[in-house]
Write an enzyme that holds these catalytic residues in place. Structure first.
Site, PDB file in Angstrom:
ATOM      1  N   CYS A  96      -9.025   3.959  52.945  1.00 14.95           N
ATOM      2  CA  CYS A  96      -7.721   3.784  53.606  1.00 14.95           C
ATOM      3  C   CYS A  96      -7.317   2.326  53.761  1.00 14.95           C
ATOM      4  O   CYS A  96      -6.127   2.020  53.882  1.00 14.95           O
ATOM      5  CB  CYS A  96      -7.739   4.433  54.989  1.00 14.95           C
ATOM      6  SG  CYS A  96      -8.446   6.088  55.019  1.00 14.95           S
ATOM      7  N   HIS A 103       0.637   8.668  54.935  1.00 16.11           N
ATOM      8  CA  HIS A 103      -0.477   7.737  54.724  1.00 16.11           C
ATOM      9  C   HIS A 103      -0.936   7.821  53.270  1.00 16.11           C
ATOM     10  O   HIS A 103      -1.987   8.375  52.984  1.00 16.11           O
ATOM     11  CB  HIS A 103      -1.602   8.110  55.700  1.00 16.11           C
ATOM     12  CG  HIS A 103      -2.857   7.314  55.579  1.00 16.11           C
ATOM     13  ND1 HIS A 103      -2.925   6.068  54.981  1.00 16.11           N
ATOM     14  CD2 HIS A 103      -4.125   7.589  56.001  1.00 16.11           C
ATOM     15  CE1 HIS A 103      -4.172   5.631  55.024  1.00 16.11           C
ATOM     16  NE2 HIS A 103      -4.915   6.537  55.642  1.00 16.11           N
ATOM     17  N   CYS A 111      -8.206   2.505  60.512  1.00 19.49           N
ATOM     18  CA  CYS A 111      -9.515   3.114  60.342  1.00 19.49           C
ATOM     19  C   CYS A 111      -9.733   3.426  58.868  1.00 19.49           C
ATOM     20  O   CYS A 111      -8.790   3.466  58.069  1.00 19.49           O
ATOM     21  CB  CYS A 111      -9.645   4.372  61.183  1.00 19.49           C
ATOM     22  SG  CYS A 111      -8.482   5.691  60.754  1.00 19.49           S
TER      23      CYS A 111
END
Length: 387
Positions: free
Chosen positions: A91, A343, A373
């Site tokens: 991520c 995302h 995160c």
């Protein structure tokens, strides 16, 4: 040490991954259009001086494989003398791209970089081809590879209720919608061609995934998706699946000034940190603490904060333990977050940083933090300073 600065930062609109506006647009095209956009917006820059293109992408296969950074840069017409590399910190991939460019500039290993990231989650699903080593179960909880269950665990450890999560999600959609209709995303969104529901070619100028109709009542009827019996995390309090890309032009400060290019922000400090994979969503806390210490500031010195909203159950514990619960509405995700915008994994780090810098300009702020995160237990953070 030399200073690394953000000269420009843009992103595509966020398209819905299921039958969305970018269903017929490849990840390389999303990336290449932003690379071209940066050059068009900054004509003083000689493209032949670009040292490297550093591009974040998580699922590096199919159209996103074989070094998508190089494929996209060639599509964009960037001179072949520039390098190109695709990086993967899950991520945090495109924030890792920011860090790699900044470190190179600070140490004299180049002065001009195009960085960014992309993920077309409609074309390449996030779990495509994933095959965890069986031996990992000896070191981490078996559910650590299931992000929704890690959010459930983190939420339970911190006493986060279903109602708190729903309220946080409603806030995300409301703020993202307000930012859209008030034109606060206009400066960061770079229009990309896509297709509407009828298949007609259109210029996409707004995010497709925001749901302004979201309310506490509409979220209350959703069932938990990861732990159907005892869980609290629903699709409505999880980041949306979306397709998108983001990009930045990062340069050595004195060179940017010599060319008359704008200095939109300086990279003040950077950090990564690890945490237990079973609560991977907690990563922003130790990463932020390290970045703040390196910048010589405290969390109270920050004017604006972008915290990637992987899940409401993940975001709220981070906000709590960073001591920010009392200033959420004054400082954090003021234009909404990933629950509303989605995302796209490799895109998000540079996306939240782009949104942050635009917010800092809008509010005439000095210090801002972007943090997120990372799956399997990491966090990444960057402190930006307007000069």
């Amino acid at each position: 040490m030399k200073q690394a600065v953000i000269v420009d930062c843009i992103r595509t609109p966020m398209g819905r991954s299921k039958a969305g506006v970018f269903r017929n647009v490849r990840a390389e095209t999303l990336s290449a259009e932003l690379m071209k956009g940066l050059l068009l917006r900054n004509p003083q820059l000689d493209p032949n001086t670009i040292e490297d293109v550093i591009w974040g992408c998580v699922q590096q296969t199919l159209e996103q494989g074989f070094n998508i950074a190089r494929n996209a840069s060639l599509l964009a017409g960037i001179p072949k003398t520039a390098g190109a590399v695709t990086v993967n910190r899950l991520c945090g991939s495109s924030m890792e791209a920011i860090h790699q460019a900044a470190r190179a500039i600070m140490t004299g290993m180049g002065d001009t970089f195009i960085i960014g990231g992309v993920e077309h989650m409609g074309h390449v699903p996030m779990n495509h081809g994933v095959d965890f080593h069986p031996g990992l179960a000896n070191n981490v909880a078996k559910a650590s590879g299931m992000m929704g269950l890690t959010a459930e665990m983190l939420g339970k450890l911190h006493g986060i209720t279903r109602e708190q999560q729903d309220a946080f999600a409603v806030r995300s959609h409301q703020r993202a919608y307000a930012a859209t209709i008030e034109g606060r995303f206009a400066k960061e969104i770079y229009g990309i061609e896509g297709h509407d529901a009828t298949g007609a070619l259109i210029k996409v100028l707004q995010d497709e995934v925001i749901r302004p109709e979201t309310t506490m009542e509409s979220l209350a009827v959703l069932r938990p998706v990861f732990d159907p019996v005892n869980g609290t995390v629903t699709a409505g309090t999880s980041s949306a699946l979306s397709d998108g890309a983001s990009a930045m032009l990062i340069m050595e400060e004195s060179k940017a000034r010599a060319l008359g290019l704008p200095i939109r922000a300086r990279i003040r400090s950077m950090a990564v940190a690890g945490c237990d994979a079973a609560i991977m969503g907690y990563g922003p806390v130790p990463a932020t603490q390290k970045a703040l210490a390196r910048a010589g500031i405290t969390v109270n010195d920050l004017d604006v904060i972008e915290l990637n909203e992987a899940f409401a159950a993940q975001s709220l514990p981070c906000v709590k333990d960073l001591g920010l619960l009392d200033v959420v509405d004054e400082k954090i995700n003021l234009n909404g977050g990933a629950i509303a915008l989605g995302h796209p994994l490799g895109c998000s780090g540079a996306r939240i940083s782009t949104t942050l810098i635009n917010l800092m300009e809008h509010k005439d702020a000095t210090l801002g933090l972007a943090t997120m995160c990372i799956g399997l237990g990491q966090g990444i953070a960057t402190v930006f300073e307007r000069v």
